[in-house]
Write a protein that holds these residues in place. Structure first.
Motif, mmCIF file in Angstrom:
data_model
loop_
_atom_site.group_PDB
_atom_site.id
_atom_site.type_symbol
_atom_site.label_atom_id
_atom_site.label_comp_id
_atom_site.label_asym_id
_atom_site.label_seq_id
_atom_site.Cartn_x
_atom_site.Cartn_y
_atom_site.Cartn_z
ATOM 1 N N ALA A 37 13.846 4.741 41.943
ATOM 2 C CA ALA A 37 13.172 5.684 41.045
ATOM 3 C C ALA A 37 13.710 5.409 39.656
ATOM 4 O O ALA A 37 14.917 5.270 39.483
ATOM 5 N N ASP A 38 12.842 5.288 38.698
ATOM 6 C CA ASP A 38 13.351 4.956 37.369
ATOM 7 C C ASP A 38 12.821 5.876 36.283
ATOM 8 O O ASP A 38 11.740 6.440 36.390
ATOM 9 N N THR A 39 13.639 6.045 35.243
ATOM 10 C CA THR A 39 13.227 6.720 34.021
ATOM 11 C C THR A 39 13.450 5.685 32.921
ATOM 12 O O THR A 39 13.873 4.576 33.200
ATOM 13 N N SER A 40 13.198 6.065 31.675
ATOM 14 C CA SER A 40 13.369 5.076 30.607
ATOM 15 C C SER A 40 14.837 4.683 30.431
ATOM 16 O O SER A 40 15.150 3.597 29.983
ATOM 17 N N GLU A 41 15.743 5.560 30.828
ATOM 18 C CA GLU A 41 17.159 5.315 30.581
ATOM 19 C C GLU A 41 17.940 4.880 31.810
ATOM 20 O O GLU A 41 18.908 4.151 31.702
ATOM 21 N N PHE A 42 17.556 5.413 32.961
ATOM 22 C CA PHE A 42 18.362 5.148 34.144
ATOM 23 C C PHE A 42 17.495 5.152 35.390
ATOM 24 O O PHE A 42 16.307 5.480 35.337
ATOM 25 N N GLY A 43 18.098 4.767 36.487
ATOM 26 C CA GLY A 43 17.384 4.780 37.745
ATOM 27 C C GLY A 43 18.284 5.240 38.875
ATOM 28 O O GLY A 43 19.513 5.276 38.730
ATOM 29 N N VAL A 44 17.672 5.645 39.984
ATOM 30 C CA VAL A 44 18.449 5.963 41.173
ATOM 31 C C VAL A 44 17.903 5.097 42.305
ATOM 32 O O VAL A 44 16.707 5.122 42.583
ATOM 33 N N LEU A 45 18.789 4.322 42.884
ATOM 34 C CA LEU A 45 18.407 3.441 43.983
ATOM 35 C C LEU A 45 18.735 4.143 45.293
ATOM 36 O O LEU A 45 19.852 4.614 45.478
ATOM 37 N N ARG A 46 17.735 4.233 46.182
ATOM 38 C CA ARG A 46 17.977 4.860 47.491
ATOM 39 C C ARG A 46 17.843 3.798 48.571
ATOM 40 O O ARG A 46 16.887 3.024 48.554
ATOM 41 N N LEU A 47 18.790 3.802 49.471
ATOM 42 C CA LEU A 47 18.852 2.734 50.462
ATOM 43 C C LEU A 47 19.109 3.276 51.852
ATOM 44 O O LEU A 47 19.860 4.234 52.037
ATOM 45 N N ILE A 48 18.461 2.624 52.815
ATOM 46 C CA ILE A 48 18.838 2.832 54.212
ATOM 47 C C ILE A 48 19.453 1.505 54.644
ATOM 48 O O ILE A 48 18.812 0.459 54.518
ATOM 49 N N VAL A 49 20.704 1.553 55.073
ATOM 50 C CA VAL A 49 21.391 0.308 55.434
ATOM 51 C C VAL A 49 21.978 0.419 56.841
ATOM 52 O O VAL A 49 21.977 1.500 57.436
ATOM 53 N N ASP A 50 22.488 -0.687 57.330
ATOM 54 C CA ASP A 50 23.008 -0.644 58.702
ATOM 55 C C ASP A 50 24.430 -0.091 58.776
ATOM 56 O O ASP A 50 24.872 0.342 59.834
#
Lengths: 143, 413
Positions: A37-50
Motif C-alpha cells: 500500500a503506498d502514499t506519496s511519502e511512504f508505503g506499508v508492505l504486507r507479507l504472508i511468509v513461511d
C-alpha cells in the motif's frame, strides 16, 4: 483461525522494497503472498511468509519497523460472483474491510483472499456459518 | 551627536528603569521571589550599570507563569491580551493597559517615521497568521502617523500583488521570506516594477541576507528597512534602521538593551558562550520584563549613528543563541514541537526538523518522524491520522505551514 501477516514500513524511495526482499532471501524466508500500500511519502508492505519469526527478526536487525497482525484468509470460488458473495456477507453484518489482497494456490480451482477486518472474530464466525472456507495459519504457512 | 542628548537619554532611562523594577518586584510574584540581595524588598538600582546585578528572565519562566502570572496590573486595567506560541504546553500571554497601547503606537510610529513613512502613504501589511500580534501593532502605529492602512489579511501571493498594484501601496510591511516570494512572483509574471507605487518595504521578523535584500529592492524598486521585535512579548519595532541602513537603533526610550555573555550548555566551562541581547522594558505597565533573554546573538555598534539619534545601535549576528528556528518570522521552540508530538502520540519518537522552502519560496516547518515499533501500524489510515494529529496541533499553534514526513530509521543516520 487467523493467519499471521507481517507488515513493514517503507519510505517511498527506490531500492527499499528490494532491500526487504533481499533480507528475506538471505534469511531463507519464502514469500507466499504480498501487497504494497503506498502514499506519496511512504508505503506499508504486507507479507504472508513461511516463517514469520525468522522474517521479523531479520528485518528488525536491519533497522526496519515491522509488526505482526492477524488477518483472515478465505477460499474464494473461482467463478463470477465468488468474491462478491463474501463481501456482501461482511457488509450485511457491518464488518469493515480495512484492506485485502489475493493470491492463487498452485493447485486447485480456488483463489485465496486475505482480509484485514474490523471485527475478525465475528467475521470468522459468520463466514463459517455460511459454509465459506476459512483457512487456518498452519495450512497457509505450509503451502 | 550632542553628548548632552546622550546624557539626557541615560537619565530618562534610569528613572524609567527604577520605576519598572519597582513595579515588577512589587506586583509580580515571580520577580518578588527572585534571589536579590535586597530580598524581600524590591532591588534598588542606583545606576544603569547596577542592573546587571539582577537575575535574567527567560522564555521558560514566562511559560511557567501562564496565563496572567507575569502581569503587574490588575486584570481590570488590561485592555488587550495577546497570545503567541510559547515554549511548550502553554502559549505566551502578554497584556496591555490603555497606556501600554499608547506607548506601542509611539514605539511603532517612531520606527515607521525613521523609514520615511508619512500621512501620505498607503501602507499594506502582509504577515503570516503567526505574526498577527505584530500586524495589529503595525496597524495602530501606522494609523497614529496618519498613513492609510490596509490591515493584515491572509491572501494568496497573486492577490497581495494585485492589491499592491491597484491600491497603489507605497509602504509594505512583510517578512523577508514573503518579500522574496513577491519579488520572485513579480519577475515571473513579467510585471515591470514601474506599475507599482511602492517606495519602502519594511522587513520584519527574521534576518535577511544582503543578497536577498538587493534582489527584493531591485525587483520591486523600493528601499528596504529592517526592524527587530519580539514575537512573544511585547511586540515589533523594538529595533529599527535609520536612513544610514547600518545596524538597528534600539528604541531606547522604551527598552534598555544589554549584551550579556550567555552560556547554553549545562557545563559553562566547556562552552565558549555567546553574546546575547537582553532587554528590559522601560515603559510597559501591564507586562514589565526585567532582563529578558531574547536568544538573539548581537553586538553593539561602537559609535553612535551619524543620523544623530541618541539611540544605540545593535547588529544581529547570524546564529541564534538558543534552539529556536524562525519561519516567516515565527519563532519555533524545540520544546513546543516536542510537546505537540507527545500529545498526539503519547510518546516521543526520534524526530528532526528544519525549515524548508516550497516551489513558491514560502517557508514551512518540515518535521521528520521515525517510524519505530511503537509508531508503526499495518494500516495506512492509522499512520496518517497520527501525522494529521501532530500537523493540526502545530499549525494551529504556530500559524505556519507544516509538513510531516514519516521516515525509516536509516534516514536518521
Amino acid at each position: 483461525m487467523y493467519i499471521e501477516q507481517i507488515s513493514v514500513f517503507l519510505e517511498n524511495k527506490s531500492g527499499r522494497l528490494a532491500e526487504v526482499t533481499g533480507i528475506l532471501a538471505e534469511s531463507n524466508v519464502n514469500i507466499r503472498a504480498l501487497a504494497l500500500a503506498d502514499t506519496s511519502e511512504f508505503g506499508v508492505l504486507r507479507l504472508i511468509v513461511d516463517d514469520n519469526q525468522r522474517a521479523i527478526s531479520a528485518l528488525k536487525a536491519q533497522g526496519f519497523a515491522a509488526g505482526k497482525t492477524n488477518v483472515v484468509a478465505v477460499e474464494v470460488d473461482d467463478r463470477p460472483g465468488g468474491l462478491h458473495a463474501i463481501l456482501s456477507l461482511l457488509h450485511q453484518n457491518r464488518i469493515n474491510v480495512e484492506y485485502m489482497y489475493a493470491f492463487v494456490r498452485q493447485t486447485g480451482q480456488r483463489a485465496i483472499m486475505i482480509f484485514r477486518l474490523s471485527q475478525p472474530e465475528k467475521a470468522v464466525e459468520i463466514l463459517k456459518e455460511n459454509q465459506i472456507a476459512v483457512i487456518d495459519g498452519a495450512e497457509i504457512h505450509a503451502m | 551627536m550632542d553628548p548632552s542628548m546622550h546624557n539626557e537619554m541615560r537619565q530618562l532611562q534610569l528613572e524609567r528603569l527604577q520605576s519598572t523594577i519597582n513595579r515588577a518586584y512589587r506586583n509580580v510574584q515571580f520577580y518578588q521571589n527572585q534571589p536579590t540581595r535586597f530580598h524581600p524588598d524590591p532591588p534598588v538600582v542606583e545606576s544603569l550599570d547596577a542592573l546587571n546585578e539582577l537575575p535574567l528572565t527567560d522564555r521558560k519562566q514566562l511559560a511557567r507563569n501562564y496565563p496572567y502570572g507575569m502581569f503587574a496590573v490588575p486584570l481590570r486595567d488590561v485592555v488587550r491580551i495577546h497570545t503567541a506560541p510559547g515554549s511548550g504546553a502553554h502559549p505566551t500571554v502578554s497584556g496591555y493597559t490603555r497606556h501600554d497601547l499608547k506607548m506601542w503606537r509611539e514605539i511603532v510610529s517612531t520606527a515607521l517615521t525613521a523609514a520615511e513613512v508619512t500621512a501620505h502613504d498607503i501602507l499594506q501589511i502582509a504577515l503570516d497568521p503567526g505574526l498577527a500580534n505584530w500586524a495589529r501593532d503595525y496597524k495602530d502605529g501606522a494609523e497614529a502617523i496618519g498613513a492609510g492602512v490596509i490591515p493584515n489579511t491572509v491572501l494568496s501571493l497573486s492577490k497581495q500583488v494585485q492589491i499592491l498594484k491597484d491600491y497603489r501601496t507605497s509602504v509594505l510591511i512583510t517578512t523577508p521570506a514573503t518579500a522574496m516570494q513577491l519579488a520572485g512572483y513579480v519577475a515571473q509574471i513579467g510585471y515591470q516594477p514601474s506599475i507599482f507605487s511602492l517606495k519602502n518595504i519594511i522587513l520584519v521578523g527574521e534576518q535577511v541576507e544582503n543578497e536577498q535584500r538587493r534582489l527584493v529592492e531591485e525587483n520591486l524598486q523600493a528601499q528596504t528597512w529592517l526592524h527587530y521585535g519580539l514575537t512573544e512579548v511585547p511586540g515589533p519595532a523594538i529595533g529599527f534602521e535609520c536612513e544610514y541602513h547600518n545596524g538597528l537603533h534600539v528604541n531606547e526610550d522604551h527598552f534598555f538593551p544589554e549584551i550579556v555573555r550567555s552560556h547554553q550548555g549545562e557545563n559553562d566551562s566547556q562552552d565558549a558562550g555567546y553574546d546575547e541581547l537582553v532587554l528590559t522594558t522601560l515603559t510597559t505597565r501591564a507586562f514589565p520584563l526585567v532582563r529578558f533573554r531574547t536568544g538573539e546573538q548581537a553586538c553593539f555598534a561602537d559609535e553612535l549613528c551619524q543620523c544623530g539619534r541618541p539611540l544605540r545601535k545593535i547588529f544581529r549576528l547570524s546564529q541564534r543563541a538558543d534552539n529556536l528556528v524562525s519561519i516567516s518570522g515565527v519563532k519555533v521552540h524545540r520544546e513546543l514541537i516536542e510537546f505537540h508530538i507527545v500529545n498526539a502520540l503519547n510518546f516521543l519518537p526520534r524526530y528532526r526538523y528544519c525549515i524548508s522552502h516550497g516551489n513558491d519560496g514560502g517557508g514551512y516547518l518540515e518535521l521528520w518522524i521515525e517510524v519505530d515499533e511503537t509508531f508503526f501500524s499495518d494500516e495506512i489510515k492509522v499512520l496518517e491520522s497520527q501525522i494529521n494529529a501532530i500537523d493540526d496541533r502545530l499549525r494551529e499553534d504556530l500559524g505556519i505551514p507544516v509538513a510531516i514526513r514519516l521516515k525509516e530509521k536509516i534516514s536518521f543516520k
